[in-house]
Motif scaffolding. Structure first.
Motif, PDB file in Angstrom:
ATOM      1  N   GLY A  45     -14.710 -37.414 -24.043  1.00 41.86           N
ATOM      2  CA  GLY A  45     -14.157 -36.069 -23.889  1.00 41.86           C
ATOM      3  C   GLY A  45     -13.848 -35.695 -22.448  1.00 41.86           C
ATOM      4  O   GLY A  45     -13.265 -34.645 -22.195  1.00 41.86           O
ATOM      5  N   GLY A  46     -14.217 -36.546 -21.483  1.00 37.17           N
ATOM      6  CA  GLY A  46     -13.958 -36.248 -20.071  1.00 37.17           C
ATOM      7  C   GLY A  46     -12.473 -36.287 -19.769  1.00 37.17           C
ATOM      8  O   GLY A  46     -11.735 -37.119 -20.292  1.00 37.17           O
ATOM      9  N   ARG A  47     -12.042 -35.374 -18.912  1.00 38.53           N
ATOM     10  CA  ARG A  47     -10.624 -35.244 -18.577  1.00 38.53           C
ATOM     11  C   ARG A  47     -10.481 -34.910 -17.101  1.00 38.53           C
ATOM     12  O   ARG A  47     -11.181 -34.041 -16.588  1.00 38.53           O
ATOM     13  CB  ARG A  47     -10.023 -34.134 -19.441  1.00 38.53           C
ATOM     14  CG  ARG A  47      -8.621 -33.733 -19.086  1.00 38.53           C
ATOM     15  CD  ARG A  47      -8.172 -32.606 -19.989  1.00 38.53           C
ATOM     16  NE  ARG A  47      -7.048 -31.893 -19.429  1.00 38.53           N
ATOM     17  CZ  ARG A  47      -6.006 -31.499 -20.133  1.00 38.53           C
ATOM     18  NH1 ARG A  47      -5.960 -31.727 -21.426  1.00 38.53           N
ATOM     19  NH2 ARG A  47      -5.025 -30.864 -19.558  1.00 38.53           N
ATOM     20  N   ALA A  48      -9.564 -35.591 -16.436  1.00 40.21           N
ATOM     21  CA  ALA A  48      -9.291 -35.314 -15.021  1.00 40.21           C
ATOM     22  C   ALA A  48      -8.362 -34.110 -14.899  1.00 40.21           C
ATOM     23  O   ALA A  48      -7.711 -33.709 -15.873  1.00 40.21           O
ATOM     24  CB  ALA A  48      -8.633 -36.520 -14.360  1.00 40.21           C
ATOM     25  N   ARG A  49      -8.270 -33.581 -13.701  1.00 37.47           N
ATOM     26  CA  ARG A  49      -7.233 -32.615 -13.376  1.00 37.47           C
ATOM     27  C   ARG A  49      -5.949 -33.405 -13.106  1.00 37.47           C
ATOM     28  O   ARG A  49      -6.005 -34.543 -12.656  1.00 37.47           O
ATOM     29  CB  ARG A  49      -7.626 -31.822 -12.140  1.00 37.47           C
ATOM     30  CG  ARG A  49      -8.834 -30.947 -12.354  1.00 37.47           C
ATOM     31  CD  ARG A  49      -9.172 -30.172 -11.076  1.00 37.47           C
ATOM     32  NE  ARG A  49     -10.364 -29.378 -11.278  1.00 37.47           N
ATOM     33  CZ  ARG A  49     -11.578 -29.752 -10.889  1.00 37.47           C
ATOM     34  NH1 ARG A  49     -11.757 -30.894 -10.248  1.00 37.47           N
ATOM     35  NH2 ARG A  49     -12.617 -28.994 -11.122  1.00 37.47           N
ATOM     36  N   ALA A  50      -4.813 -32.796 -13.378  1.00 39.00           N
ATOM     37  CA  ALA A  50      -3.537 -33.441 -13.057  1.00 39.00           C
ATOM     38  C   ALA A  50      -3.487 -33.630 -11.539  1.00 39.00           C
ATOM     39  O   ALA A  50      -3.835 -32.718 -10.782  1.00 39.00           O
ATOM     40  CB  ALA A  50      -2.372 -32.579 -13.530  1.00 39.00           C
TER      41      ALA A  50
END
Length: 131
Positions: A45-50
């Motif tokens: 579920g981890g997501r980076a910032r653009a």
């Protein structure tokens, strides 16, 4: 005198992209002048910032898990990756990786920027383009 060095990732740092990295080879750790290499584990579920890396190329070797990366000037392209894949990201290319799960995703990341975070440029106007 310049000398060979061995690093065992023992320290961690918070990246502007929103992930925590295991510190590795960089200007900060060994005085590197042309590259940076570190280890990243993205939890399910981890997501980076653009973001993009200004004027620096990135190479990634995915050790385990699955991930998805949106990339392109408007994050219009989608790339799915898994353990064993190698990924190339050109300099100045906007991208946003995330881990759809179910397990963690671990990768070795190398850039032509010797500093751990110097070339990271956040792109908040692209955030809403990725579901």
């Amino acid at each position: 005198m310049t000398e060979c060095r061995k690093i065992r990732p023992a320290e961690r740092y918070a990246g502007k992209q929103g992930f925590t990295y295991d510190a590795g080879i960089a200007r900060e750790s060994v005085g590197a002048t042309g590259l940076c290499m570190h280890l990243l584990t993205i939890p399910p579920g981890g997501r980076a910032r653009a973001h993009k890396h200004a004027t620096h190329e990135t190479a990634i070797y995915q050790l385990s898990g699955r991930s998805v990366m949106y990339w392109g000037e408007r994050l219009q392209y989608r790339m799915e990756t898994e353990a064993g894949d190698m990924i190339y990201i050109p300099a100045d290319m906007p991208h946003l990786p995330f881990n759809p799960g179910p397990g963690p995703c671990t990768a070795v990341i190398a850039r032509t920027d010797p500093s751990e975070q110097e070339s990271v440029v956040l792109l908040p106007d692209l955030e809403g383009l990725v579901p």
